[in-house]
Design an enzyme around this catalytic site. Structure first.
Site, PDB file in Angstrom:
ATOM      1  N   ARG A  45       0.854  -1.189   0.000  1.00  0.00           N
ATOM      2  CA  ARG A  45       0.000   0.000   0.000  1.00  0.00           C
ATOM      3  C   ARG A  45       0.889   1.237   0.000  1.00  0.00           C
ATOM      4  O   ARG A  45       1.442   1.628   1.025  1.00  0.00           O
ATOM      5  CB  ARG A  45      -0.903  -0.007   1.240  1.00  0.00           C
ATOM      6  N   HIS A  77      -3.914   4.652   4.313  1.00  0.00           N
ATOM      7  CA  HIS A  77      -5.081   3.776   4.233  1.00  0.00           C
ATOM      8  C   HIS A  77      -6.270   4.520   3.644  1.00  0.00           C
ATOM      9  O   HIS A  77      -7.048   3.969   2.876  1.00  0.00           O
ATOM     10  CB  HIS A  77      -5.421   3.259   5.633  1.00  0.00           C
ATOM     11  N   TYR A 115       3.305   5.845  11.643  1.00  0.00           N
ATOM     12  CA  TYR A 115       3.527   4.476  12.102  1.00  0.00           C
ATOM     13  C   TYR A 115       4.467   3.661  11.206  1.00  0.00           C
ATOM     14  O   TYR A 115       4.796   2.528  11.539  1.00  0.00           O
ATOM     15  CB  TYR A 115       2.191   3.731  12.249  1.00  0.00           C
TER      16      TYR A 115
END
Length: 427
Positions: A313, A317, A326
């Site tokens: 990815r 998100h 993160y």
């Protein structure tokens, strides 16, 4: 009274998964095993699943380092087909970019990009029949684009405007297009898995020829719905393709929390006796070949196939997420399997069927196409400008015939609305 632990034994402990890289860390994906393209064998579609469990642990790859298609999984696609796939992948990327900006401009509340995962949906759509039913997750808008669905219709659903076929009842990116074989997206994780298996079982029970395909993220394989679906699919040999998109991250939780440190996600198939493939998800030819193989297996009553698409990815998100909080900022560019659009483009150039000038011209053309669609959709309004559907339509579309208790609630709501002095209109 609880017993005291025995002093001659070490205390028990739990393993808590931890991603390899955190913000600020240098990135080195040397631990990711990337076998040579063309190395994986291609079993006959009638071969029992137990005879090729090794394919759940390897990686089906077609495009090599010289951008050539090699090995038994090469689908031998025509240049025209390859160019159409590249165009759809590039259109998906252009669509994502403009809708991302629209969200940042306050025109809609939410958006999710598929950057880096374009091959997963577009190549699969090209390998399926148009009549096959797709049960997507929330990052497979490429299925609609590859089926040449109206960009204006998709944008109307994103804007929840007066042209929205769903009347503003869904989150902006949870499309529904029955005519395109695209089942309504659900925000609840993995609900589409048992739905897809049930649809496939019904198709088989009716003696139909259509199969189902379903997608979820790797984190969603931890949901009970995933395992219930696998049980039914295995027992009844349902004609369904079960896609797991392993893009390494589920929002801010990395794939280890779903079991990636222990085994592959394709290996979920082994325990159920389902055919399993682990595929380079950034290799459009590999995705096409695996989907085509699984579709033939389903159509010939050989049962389901679980395909793990090993990808990454590249961005957040969603527009509500900040991945720099993160994970290391260096991860997307360091991913060893590259960019799916760039790889397919390089393949077409390598075989003399494309060039940089045509690609740049196509990007400009697609950007203008998306821009024109946006202008058309925005004539119907944008989410940021308030309610675009008559208020009493809130109760429509739930039942074929509205039951008495909903009619009663609808009447109560409209009476309260009238009493409040706010205008409403049943257009």
């Amino acid at each position: 009274m609880a017993e005291q632990p025995r002093t001659n034994l070490p205390p028990l402990s739990l393993h808590v998964p931890e991603p390899r890289f955190r913000p600020g860390d240098p990135v080195d994906f040397a631990v990711v095993e990337v076998p040579p393209a063309g190395a994986a064998r291609r079993p006959d579609t009638a071969e029992p699943a137990r005879d090729f469990t090794d394919l759940s642990y390897g990686l089906v790859r077609v495009l090599d380092d010289d951008h050539r298609a090699v090995g038994a999984w090469d689908p031998r696609l025509s240049p025209d087909r390859l160019r159409r796939m590249l165009r759809h992948m590039a259109l998906l990327r252009a669509f994502d970019e403009r809708m991302f900006r629209a969200q940042r401009q306050g025109k809609t509340s939410f958006y999710m990009k598929a950057t880096g995962e374009e091959a997963v949906s577009v190549a699969a759509a090209h390998a399926l029949d148009y009549e096959d039913m797709c049960f997507p997750s929330y990052r497979q808008q490429g299925l609609l684009i590859a089926r040449d669905w109206s960009l204006v219709d998709m944008m109307n659903q994103i804007y929840s405007n007066k042209g929205d076929r769903l009347q503003g009842k869904q989150l902006p990116i949870m499309y529904s297009a029955r005519e395109a074989g695209f089942f309504s997206i659900s925000g609840n994780l993995t609900t589409q898995y048992p739905q897809a298996v049930g649809w496939a079982m019904a198709s088989a029970a009716k003696g139909d020829t259509r199969i189902a395909a379903v997608w979820c993220g790797e984190g969603s394989t931890a949901e009970g719905d995933f395992h219930s679906a696998c049980t039914f699919a295995a027992v009844y040999r349902a004609p369904v393709i079960m896609n797991v998109v392993n893009n390494q991250w589920a929002i801010s939780s990395f794939s280890g929390f779903a079991g990636a440190e222990s085994t592959t996600f394709a290996a979920r198939a082994v325990g159920y006796g389902i055919a399993g493939l682990r595929v380079d998800g950034n290799d459009a030819l590999a995705v096409y070949a695996a989907t085509q193989w699984a579709a033939e297996r389903a159509r010939t009553n050989q049962g389901p196939t679980l395909i793990e698409h090993f990808t990454y990815r590249a961005e957040g998100h969603s527009t509500s997420d900040d991945p720099t909080q993160y994970r290391s900022a260096g991860e997307p560019n360091a991913w060893p399997l590259g960019d799916p659009v760039a790889r397919l483009k390089a393949h077409l150039i390598a075989i003399g069927e494309w060039d940089e000038e045509r690609h740049a011209a196509q990007d400009r053309e697609l950007a203008e196409q998306v821009k024109a669609a946006q202008k058309e959709a925005e004539k119907n309004g944008i989410l940021g400008h308030g309610l675009h559907q008559p208020l009493d339509t809130l109760f429509d579309g739930v039942f074929e015939e509205m039951p008495w208790h909903l009619r009663e609630q609808q009447a109560q709501m409209m009476a309260e609305e009238t009493a409040s002095g706010r205008p409403w209109d049943r257009k």
